[in-house]
Design a protein around this motif. Sequence first.
Motif, mmCIF file in Angstrom:
data_model
loop_
_atom_site.group_PDB
_atom_site.id
_atom_site.type_symbol
_atom_site.label_atom_id
_atom_site.label_comp_id
_atom_site.label_asym_id
_atom_site.label_seq_id
_atom_site.Cartn_x
_atom_site.Cartn_y
_atom_site.Cartn_z
ATOM 1 N N GLU A 41 43.417 43.308 28.955
ATOM 2 C CA GLU A 41 42.485 42.214 28.667
ATOM 3 C C GLU A 41 41.050 42.677 28.474
ATOM 4 O O GLU A 41 40.228 41.953 27.919
ATOM 5 N N ALA A 79 38.889 35.786 29.366
ATOM 6 C CA ALA A 79 39.749 36.762 30.034
ATOM 7 C C ALA A 79 39.129 38.157 30.015
ATOM 8 O O ALA A 79 39.316 38.934 30.954
ATOM 9 N N ARG A 81 35.949 38.812 30.299
ATOM 10 C CA ARG A 81 34.954 38.806 31.382
ATOM 11 C C ARG A 81 35.635 38.985 32.739
ATOM 12 O O ARG A 81 35.160 39.738 33.600
ATOM 13 N N GLU A 82 36.743 38.298 32.936
ATOM 14 C CA GLU A 82 37.481 38.432 34.196
ATOM 15 C C GLU A 82 37.978 39.861 34.393
ATOM 16 O O GLU A 82 37.884 40.421 35.484
ATOM 17 N N ASP A 85 35.027 42.053 35.234
ATOM 18 C CA ASP A 85 34.652 41.871 36.640
ATOM 19 C C ASP A 85 35.599 42.644 37.558
ATOM 20 O O ASP A 85 35.162 43.223 38.559
ATOM 21 N N ARG A 86 36.859 42.671 37.199
ATOM 22 C CA ARG A 86 37.830 43.439 37.993
ATOM 23 C C ARG A 86 37.498 44.939 37.941
ATOM 24 O O ARG A 86 37.550 45.621 38.957
#
Length: 130
Positions: A41, A79, A81-82, A85-86
């Motif tokens: 992603e 997704a 961005r998520e 962040d991970r």
Amino acid sequence: MRIKRIYEAPEPSDGMRVLVDRLWPRGMKKADADLDLWLKEVAPSAELRKSWHADPVAHDPAHFAAFSESYSNELATGASREALDRLVSLARESERLTLLYGARDRESNHAVVLRDTVLQRAAELRRSSG
């Protein structure tokens, strides 16, 4: 944090190994990749990847700058961005994080942009929490 071609042999100094390509690298056996995570992603969208590869002068610095800007915009939403962040969390928690990519060009590829973005976000988080 560092970036490395997935075709290079895994090393203990790699730390956590994360593949950041949307597609599995050609000719690479999953058993040989020695991955901790495949984070599809966070890779450029199919549309952006295709337009980048279709551009005959994509690796020219001006064209790479345009790609980098488009990719950075993608990393700011949804997704992507998520997933970003991970990666930032993993970078902050891991002793060493190695982002793996399949591209031949070691200087003009999405992993370069991604590494810089992760480092920038991690630094922003340190400043805001400190």
